[in-house]
Design an enzyme around this catalytic site. Structure first.
Site, PDB file in Angstrom:
ATOM      1  N   LYS A   1      25.213   8.234 -64.697  1.00  0.00           N
ATOM      2  CA  LYS A   1      25.566   9.403 -63.956  1.00  0.00           C
ATOM      3  C   LYS A   1      26.351  10.367 -64.657  1.00  0.00           C
ATOM      4  O   LYS A   1      27.213   9.929 -65.291  1.00  0.00           O
ATOM      5  CB  LYS A   1      25.952   9.302 -62.574  1.00  0.00           C
ATOM      6  CG  LYS A   1      25.925  10.523 -61.697  1.00  0.00           C
ATOM      7  CD  LYS A   1      26.602  10.165 -60.213  1.00  0.00           C
ATOM      8  CE  LYS A   1      26.580  11.374 -59.294  1.00  0.00           C
ATOM      9  NZ  LYS A   1      26.867  11.063 -57.998  1.00  0.00           N
TER      10      LYS A   1
ATOM     11  N   SER B   1      24.216  13.365 -54.224  1.00  0.00           N
ATOM     12  CA  SER B   1      24.584  13.947 -55.559  1.00  0.00           C
ATOM     13  C   SER B   1      23.643  13.283 -56.777  1.00  0.00           C
ATOM     14  O   SER B   1      23.596  13.788 -57.951  1.00  0.00           O
ATOM     15  CB  SER B   1      26.002  14.371 -55.886  1.00  0.00           C
ATOM     16  OG  SER B   1      26.588  13.071 -55.994  1.00  0.00           O
TER      17      SER B   1
ATOM     18  N   SER C   1      25.978   9.604 -51.266  1.00  0.00           N
ATOM     19  CA  SER C   1      25.356  10.263 -52.783  1.00  0.00           C
ATOM     20  C   SER C   1      24.511   8.983 -53.223  1.00  0.00           C
ATOM     21  O   SER C   1      23.899   9.579 -54.419  1.00  0.00           O
ATOM     22  CB  SER C   1      26.438  10.990 -53.530  1.00  0.00           C
ATOM     23  OG  SER C   1      26.849  12.225 -52.903  1.00  0.00           O
TER      24      SER C   1
END
Length: 492
Positions: free
Chosen positions: A77, A155, A179
């Site tokens: 990420k 997210s 998330s």
């Protein structure tokens, strides 16, 4: 079967047997990434680094010194700092930033022999539930049931999309209010948020420091156990990281949950909850009961205050954390006109660099921390947070081993469908997940079925603090009983 479709466990066994090499496994993933531009999951590709790490992994495998993740290709990420590789939290304000250091989590993964395929897109500064706030444009869910493009959730949407579409064997995610778990549910994969303090936050771009926690996003519960053991560590560089030994979570996967008490909180039965979510929840409880667990109705009375408390605490911490982005030291700096000074530079840089959702949360956070409102909002939210944690403590003290809830209030929605809605509607996506962050508990999302449209839906199990081993074992039972093997049909 293409090598990129393997689980971590299957790839680890194949590599040890010599059925294929780490380089071949990595090349299979790199080819899949090249063919998946339509998903927009990767924001930076690192094929040279990947192949170099894969070659090194092959040497370790040959020498017989292979740790659990040796040769396993992962996506990272964009919130994790990776040395010499763009790490910009999907924000324009960090354009051009290449860290000179490695986050503790990624360093742990490289030490375990893992391979970095590239950086995965996300909501800007991890603020969002649909992966539409990234400066790279929205990520697309690989699941498709009509002519719409669907959100992968947020997210950690790039991570979820990449794992579901087999563009990596697993990925790192972070979870501040859901998330990891919400995107996992939207894409039919497994995602675990560990206990706060289990995984180091050092080198991860901060959103809300008392809530953020990194965890794995994987194709199976076993893979989540393997990867969490590698990610977690004690770290002197993160004062909130707890000095507990990290168990081998995979050995906890016995598949036996007889006599365990699973709580069903009545407060999670929301008005207007879709019948499909209600049925999924009941089915999940029945699966755990059939495996020998006792299902107990419980009450978590302060649940209804969780979202308001979260959306005071998280923006307050964000406004404090994001104050460092001023155009002075790194990232984007606005061009100034004649006669403009340092304050103009700060204002212009932030106006150009931060997207609308990040600006909104900074303004909310600054407001609730301001002199006249600190007690009315921030301190009150902190007191509510303590009550929410107490609800869970009382349930666990009464003998409950884990709590079963839905992971999300719906399956994936279309990209752009919430653009004109009240922001609060988007925030409601986190209604089942934020309590876990507020209380610092571990939570896992497991894919359990498809809705009438054919989209995946997940259930969430919430565990005791530091009880990830037991939680993963309960999730394994749920995974086996549900028998979820659906994959998105390749259209990209």
């Amino acid at each position: 079967m293409s090598l990129n479709k393997l689980t971590i466990a299957a790839a680890r066994d194949g590599l040890k047997k010599g059925d294929f090499t780490a380089v071949e496994l990595t090349e299979s993933c790199l080819a899949a990434i090249e063919g998946a531009a339509a998903l927009n999951a990767y924001c930076a590709k690192t094929p040279e680094i990947a192949l170099a790490q894969a070659s090194a992994a092959d040497a370790r495998l040959k020498a017989g010194e292979a740790p659990a993740l040796c040769g396993i290709p992962l996506g990272i990420k964009d919130l994790f700092c990776t040395k010499g590789v763009a790490s910009q939290a999907a924000s324009r304000i960090l354009e051009g930033f290449k860290p000179e250091y490695e986050s503790t989590v990624t360093q742990n993964l490289w030490d375990a022999g893992a391979v970095m395929l590239g950086k995965l897109s996300m909501d800007e500064f991890a603020m969002g539930s649909s992966n539409e706030t990234a400066c790279y444009g929205p990520v697309v869910n690989p699941w498709k049931v009509d002519d719409r493009q669907l959100t992968p959730g947020g997210s950690s949407g790039g991570s979820a999309s990449a794992v579901a579409a087999d563009l990596c064997l697993a990925a790192t995610g972070t979870d501040t209010g859901g998330s990891i778990r919400q995107p996992a549910a939207f894409t039919g994969i497994v995602g675990i948020k560990p206990t706060y303090g289990r995984v180091s936050r050092w080198g991860i771009v901060a959103f809300a420091s008392s809530l953020d926690q990194a965890g794995p996003m994987t194709k199976s519960v076993r893979d989540a156990a393997i990867m969490l053991s590698a990610m977690a560590s004690n770290d002197a560089k993160d004062s909130t990281c707890v000095d507990f030994p990290v168990p081998d979570f995979e050995t906890a996967l016995t598949g036996d949950i007889r006599g365990k008490k699973i709580g069903i909180p009545k407060e999670y039965r929301m008005d207007g909850m879709p019948a499909e979510i209600e049925k999924l929840w009941n089915d999940g409880a029945a699966m755990l009961r059939d495996a020998g667990a006792e299902i107990v109705d419980i009450s978590l009375p302060h649940t209804k205050y969780a979202l308001p408390a979260y959306y005071v605490i998280a923006p307050a911490e964000a406004s404090s954390n994001l104050a460092r982005y001023d155009g002075v030291r790194y990232g984007h700096r606005a061009t100034l006109g004649s006669g403009e000074g340092i304050v103009d530079m700060y204002e212009k840089t932030r106006a150009e660099g931060f997207g609308p959702e990040v600006q909104r949360r900074i303004m909310i956070g600054t407001y609730v921390l301001s002199a006249g409102f600190y007690d009315a909002y921030y301190n009150r939210a902190r007191r509510v947070r303590a009550l929410i944690k107490r609800d869970f403590d009382l349930a666990f003290e009464a003998g409950i081993d884990a709590i079963l809830t839905p992971a999300t209030p719906s399956s994936a929605f279309g990209l752009g469908e919430m653009q004109d809605a009240d922001p609060v509607e988007m925030y409601l996506n986190d209604v089942f997940t934020v309590t876990v962050n507020l209380a610092g508990l571990p939570g896992i999302s497991v894919p359990v079925g498809l809705d009438a449209k054919g989209l995946p839906m997940g259930l969430q199990l919430i565990g005791k603090p530091w009880g990830e081993g037991d939680l993963l074992n309960q999730a394994l039972v749920l995974e086996k009983a549900a028998g979820f093997t659906a994959k998105p049909a390749q259209w990209w």
